[in-house]
Design an enzyme around this catalytic site. Structure first.
Site, mmCIF file in Angstrom:
data_model
loop_
_atom_site.group_PDB
_atom_site.id
_atom_site.type_symbol
_atom_site.label_atom_id
_atom_site.label_comp_id
_atom_site.label_asym_id
_atom_site.label_seq_id
_atom_site.Cartn_x
_atom_site.Cartn_y
_atom_site.Cartn_z
ATOM 1 C CG ASP A 91 -1.851 1.092 1.341
ATOM 2 O OD1 ASP A 91 -2.700 1.192 0.452
ATOM 3 O OD2 ASP A 91 -1.758 1.889 2.298
ATOM 4 C CD GLU A 130 -2.448 2.406 -3.340
ATOM 5 O OE1 GLU A 130 -3.462 3.093 -3.536
ATOM 6 O OE2 GLU A 130 -1.748 2.544 -2.336
HETATM 7 C C1 GLC Z 1 -4.215 3.371 -0.170
HETATM 8 C C2 GLC Z 1 -5.630 2.859 -0.126
HETATM 9 C C3 GLC Z 1 -6.549 3.938 0.380
HETATM 10 C C4 GLC Z 1 -6.064 4.426 1.723
HETATM 11 C C5 GLC Z 1 -4.583 4.841 1.673
HETATM 12 C C6 GLC Z 1 -3.988 5.094 3.021
HETATM 13 O O1 GLC Z 1 -4.071 4.353 -1.126
HETATM 14 O O2 GLC Z 1 -6.027 2.421 -1.395
HETATM 15 O O3 GLC Z 1 -7.865 3.449 0.462
HETATM 16 O O4 GLC Z 1 -6.825 5.534 2.127
HETATM 17 O O5 GLC Z 1 -3.792 3.828 1.073
HETATM 18 O O6 GLC Z 1 -3.606 3.911 3.649
#
Ligand code: GLC
Length: 753
Positions: free
Chosen positions: A401, A443
Site C-alpha cells: 500500500d 500500489e
Molecule cells: C491506499 C488505499 C486507500 C487508503 C490509503 C492510506 O491508497 O487504497 O484506500 O486511504 O492507502 O492507507
C-alpha cells in the site's frame, strides 16, 4: 490551510488518496500557519531529527548462522551498488529479539537432497501406516535447508549491499537473515510445495486464465468463514484471485480506521471478521481450488492504536524513533513547503500535534495514521517479519500500500525517493528467499513516469505487478469525451514496455478516481486541466446533457476547484439511471457499455480485476450517508454490501444481472481459451479515422485479433483493414467481412487467421 502545490501532471495522482472522513480530525493537524511555542520535551523523548539507532545493541554475539551460510569469499559486487558498504565488525551487538537459528548452515548435498517441497509432501499423508523415520525427517530437513541456503546465496550479496548502504548495520542484517530462515522453517510443506511449483512455472500470475475480484470481507460474506462458504460462487464467476480488502486489526471506530488501512496489529485479524486461523484455513481451501489470495500490506504507516504508537505517545524514545517526531516549527514549515499533500482539503498538513508530548508526529494521510520511519532498521526488519508472517498464513499476493511514500527526506518531495526502490528491491529478494511463490503488487498512484520504475529492471526486479492507474483514469476520460486519442497514446505506451512488466487492469477499485491525466497532451487538443476536470466531474455526476452517469464528488477543493469522483461501474455506465427511469432502451445501452468496458479491460495485457458486485451490475449505495462513521467519506458510495438477493437473478433470463453476468462469463472464457490473449502476444492500437473508435490489435503466432470498441453515443459502421475471413469470437460466426455495424457503446472481437 498550508498547501504545497505539486508540479502539473502529478497533482491529482497524489491526491487520489484523500477522503472526506477526516474533516472531524483534520483540525487536529498542524499546518505551517500554526506557530507553536516550543516547550520542554518529556524526559527521555527524542525528536525525529536524531539519527535512529538499532535497539538493544549491546553485547557481542556470534554471527548468526544463516548469514554466515550465505557468505561467499570475495563476493562480486552487485552491479547497481555505488559504494562499498562500510565493513562493520562482524557482531558488535546482539539485537534484542534476534532468534539465532542453529541449523542454517548449508547442508552438504546428499542423496536425500530432493526439492524440499517434494520431500516434505510425503511423510504427513500416511501418518498411520508409515511414520517417517528419524533419518527420513533429517534428510527432509537437510534438503529443505539446502534449498534455503541456495536461495539466500543467490541474493545475499546484493541484499547485504543494499541493506548496508541504507543502514550500515551488520548485526541487524544478520538478524534479518536469521529471521528469514525462521520464517522459511515455519512455512508449511504445502506452501513450500506451491513455492516450488511456482518457481518452476515462472510468472504464474501472467496466465490468461487469471481473473481477480476485489472485495470487502464484511460486505461480501460477513466474515472470513463466510467467504469460505462462498467459494463456489467465486468459482462460478471464473475468479481465481481474490483481493480481500484490509482485514487486520484496526480501530473499531470506522472514522479512525480508513477502511482498515489504519492497522493496529499486523499479526491479528480484526475480530469482527475472524481470526488468523480462519484466514490460514481460507487460504488453504483456496489453494485446493486453485484460487490465490491477495492482501494489503500497509507499510507506510500504522494506526495510532498500534502498540508502537501507543508506546511512542507514552514517550518511550525507542518507539518514538519508529515514527517521525518533530518539535521544530521550522522543519514542519519546510515539509509543508516541499511535500505535496495527500488530503489537501480534508486532512491538510503533514503533522499532527500531540499535546501530551508537546511534539508533532508525521501523519501524511490521516491524523490517526502515523508514518513509519524506515530510516530506523528496526522498523524495516520488523515490517519484513510482519510481511513474512502474513505470507506464511498462505497469502499469495502482497499489495504494498502507498509504497511511493515510505521514505522521507527533508528537502525533497518525499515521493518515490531512491531509498523506496532500495526497500522494495530488498523486499523482493527477501520474498524470493523465503517464499518465492508470492507476488508483490505495488500500489503506485502516480504519474506514469513514476510508476514504471517500480518494476525495477529485468535483472533486478522490484514489484511483480503494478496497478494500471493512469489507463484506468484515462478510460473514464474517454467515456466522458468520446474521444480515444489520449487512451491510444496511453495504451501504446504500456504495450511498448517489456512483456515481463505485468499490470493489473481494472475499471473501478475501492478508491476514488483521480483525474491524473496527461494534461500536456490534452492541452494540444484544447483541453485545459482545471476546466477539463470540471467537465469530467460534471459529466459523471450526470449534470451534462446526455450523460447517464450517477455518482458523487470526493474531496472537492473549493479553492482549486479540484475534485475526484466516486461511483460504481454500473452507475457510471447508466444502469442506475435507466433502472430508476424504467427506461428499457437506455438500459440496453447501459448494459452494452458496461460489458464493452469489461471486454476492453480483458483485451489489455495483464491481470484483470473485477470489483465485487460489478459482475451483477450493482449500483451506488447511498446508505453510507446514514452512518455517521462513514458519512463524510463518499468512497463508501461504491463500497456497498454485496446483494445476494439480486445475485439470484443471474439464473433468470433477461434480468440485468443475468445479462451482465453471462456476458462477462463468456468473455472470460474466450480470454482464457484464445492464445491471442496470452501475456506474450504482441499488442498495439490501430489508427482509425474516427476518434471515437478504439482499435486494439493483438497478435500471437499467425492469429490476429481485432478488438474494436465504439466509445460513442452513435452507431458506427467500421471498415475492417482488409476484406477477409474473420471469426467473431462472441457470436462464433466465421465469415468474409468488409464492414461491421456497431451500435453505440458496443465492441467486437474479430479473429483473423
Ligand atoms: C491506499 C488505499 C486507500 C487508503 C490509503 C492510506 O491508497 O487504497 O484506500 O486511504 O492507502 O492507507
Amino acid at each position: 490551510m498550508a498547501e504545497t502545490k505539486k508540479p502539473a501532471g502529478t497533482q491529482d495522482t497524489d491526491q487520489t488518496k484523500s477522503t472526506a472522513a477526516a474533516t472531524k480530525t483534520a483540525a487536529k493537524k498542524t499546518t505551517a500557519a500554526r506557530t507553536k511555542t516550543a516547550a520542554t520535551a518529556k524526559a527521555g523523548t527524542k525528536t525525529a531529527t536524531e539519527a535512529p539507532k538499532a535497539t538493544a545493541a549491546k553485547k557481542p554475539a556470534a554471527k548468526p548462522a544463516a548469514a554466515k551460510a550465505a557468505e561467499k569469499p570475495a563476493a562480486a559486487k552487485p552491479a547497481a551498488a555505488k559504494k562499498a558498504p562500510a565493513a562493520k565488525p562482524a557482531a558488535k551487538a546482539k539485537a534484542a529479539d534476534a532468534v539465532a537459528t542453529k541449523e542454517a548452515a548449508p547442508a552438504k548435498a546428499t542423496a536425500a537432497a530432493k526439492p524440499a517441497a517434494a520431500a516434505a509432501k510425503k511423510p504427513a499423508a500416511k501418518r498411520t501406516s508409515t511414520r517417517p523415520t528419524k533419518a527420513q525427517l533429517a534428510a527432509a530437513k537437510e534438503a529443505a535447508d539446502k534449498v534455503f541456503a541456495e536461495r539466500l546465496a543467490r541474493h545475499h550479496d546484493e541484499l547485504r549491499w543494499l541493506y548496508m548502504e541504507l543502514y550500515d548495520n551488520g548485526d541487524m542484517f544478520a538478524e534479518l537473515c536469521d529471521q528469514m530462515k525462521r520464517f522459511y522453517d515455519e512455512r508449511t510443506p504445502k506452501l513450500r510445495a506451491l513455492d516450488a511449483e511456482r518457481e518452476a512455472a515462472g510468472a504464474w500470475y501472467r496466465a490468461s486464465d487469471m481473473l481477480g475480484m476485489q472485495m470487502y470481507i464484511d460486505n461480501f460474506a460477513g466474515t472470513i468463514k463466510g467467504v469460505e462458504k462462498k467459494l463456489n460462487y467465486i468459482q462460478q464467476c471464473n475468479v481465481n484471485y481474490i483481493h480481500l480488502m484490509p482485514f487486520l486489526d484496526t480501530p473499531a471506530d470506522k472514522s479512525r480506521s480508513d477502511g482498515g488501512y489504519a492497522v493496529s496489529d499486523f499479526r491479528r485479524v480484526n475480530p469482527e471478521l475472524g481470526t488468523m486461523d480462519d484466514l490460514a484455513h481460507l487460504a488453504d481451501k483456496c489453494h485446493d481450488k486453485g484460487i490465490s489470495l491477495c492482501m494489503d500490506f500497509v507499510m507506510n504507516h500504522t494506526s495510532e492504536d498500534h502498540e508502537w504508537a501507543r508506546r511512542a505517545r507514552a514517550g518511550e524514545g525507542e518507539y518514538m524513533n519508529r515514527y517521525f517526531f518533530v518539535k521544530d516549527q521550522g522543519i514542519i514549515d519546510q515539509y509543508t513547503r516541499d511535500v505535496p499533500q495527500v488530503f489537501p482539503t480534508t486532512a491538510p498538513g503533514h503533522f499532527t500535534y500531540l499535546p501530551e508530548l508537546d511534539q508533532c508526529v508525521m501523519t501524511q494521510f490521516y491524523p490517526y495514521q502515523w508514518d513509519l520511519n524506515y530510516k530506523n532498521p528496526r522498523v524495516f526488519n520488523e515490517m519484513m517479519y510482519n510481511f513474512l508472517f502474513l505470507a506464511n498464513q498462505g497469502m499469495d499476493i502482497i499489495r504494498i500500500d502507498a509504497v511511493p511514500y515510505i521514505w522521507k527526506q527533508l528537502g525533497t518531495n518525499c515521493r518515490n525517493l531512491k531509498q523506496v526502490h532500495t526497500i522494495v528491491r530488498m523486499m523482493r529478494m527477501i520474498g524470493e528467499i523465503v517464499c518465492p511463490g508470492i507476488v508483490l503488487l505495488g500500489e503506485v498512484v502516480m504519474a506514469p513516469v513514476e510508476v514504471v520504475p517500480y518494476f525495477g529492471t529485468v535483472e533486478k526486479p522490484e514489484c511483480h505487478m503494478l496497478y494500471n492507474v493512469t489507463t484506468m483514469a484515462t478510460t473514464w476520460h474517454t467515456v466522458a469525451c468520446r474521444d480515444v486519442r489520449l487512451l491510444r497514446q496511453q495504451l501504446d505506451a504500456v504495450f511498448g514496455l517489456p512483456r515481463e512488466y505485468t499490470f493489473l487492469n481494472y475499471l473501478r477499485c475501492h478508491d476514488d478516481i483521480g483525474w491524473g491525466l496527461d494534461y500536456d497532451t490534452l492541452k494540444q487538443w484544447g483541453m485545459e486541466e482545471v476546466s477539463h476536470k470540471k467537465y469530467v466531474n460534471d459529466y459523471f455526476q450526470g449534470f451534462t446533457p446526455g450523460s447517464v452517469s450517477r455518482g458523487e464528488l470526493y474531496n472537492a477543493d473549493p479553492v482549486t476547484g479540484d475534485a475526484r469522483f466516486c461511483a460504481t461501474t454500473a452507475s457510471m455506465c447508466g444502469i442506475e439511471a435507466a433502472g430508476f427511469e424504467g427506461n428499457e432502451e437506455a438500459m440496453d445501452t447501459a448494459i452494452r457499455k458496461d460489458v464493452m468496458l469489461h471486454a476492453y479491460v480483458f483485451t489489455q495485457s495483464g491481470l484483470p480485476i473485477i470489483y465485487s458486485g460489478d459482475e451483477i451490475g450493482q449500483v451506488n449505495d447511498y446508505t453510507y450517508k446514514e452512518d455517521p462513521e462513514k458519512a463524510e467519506d463518499s468512497r463508501y458510495i461504491h463500497r456497498g454490501k454485496f446483494d445476494w438477493e439480486l445475485s439470484k437473478n443471474i439464473k433468470k433470463k433477461g434480468t440485468v444481472q443475468e445479462r451482465i453476468f453471462d456476458a462477462l462469463k463468456q468473455l472470460e472464457g474466450i480470454r482464457r481459451d484464445e492464445p491471442v490473449f496470452g501475456a506474450d502476444a504482441e499488442a498495439w492500437t490501430k489508427d482509425y479515422s474516427d476518434t471515437s473508435i478504439l482499435w486494439i490489435v493483438r497478435r500471437a503466432g499467425n492469429e490476429t485479433l481485432h478488438a474494436v470498441f465504439n466509445f460513442s453515443d452513435d452507431a458506427k459502421t467500421i471498415w475492417m483493414p482488409e476484406a477477409g475471413i474473420y471469426t467473431n469470437l462472441v457470436t462464433g460466426e466465421t465469415a468474409e467481412v468488409t464492414t461491421v455495424d456497431m451500435p453505440a457503446w458496443s465492441f467486437i472481437w474479430m479473429l483473423q487467421k
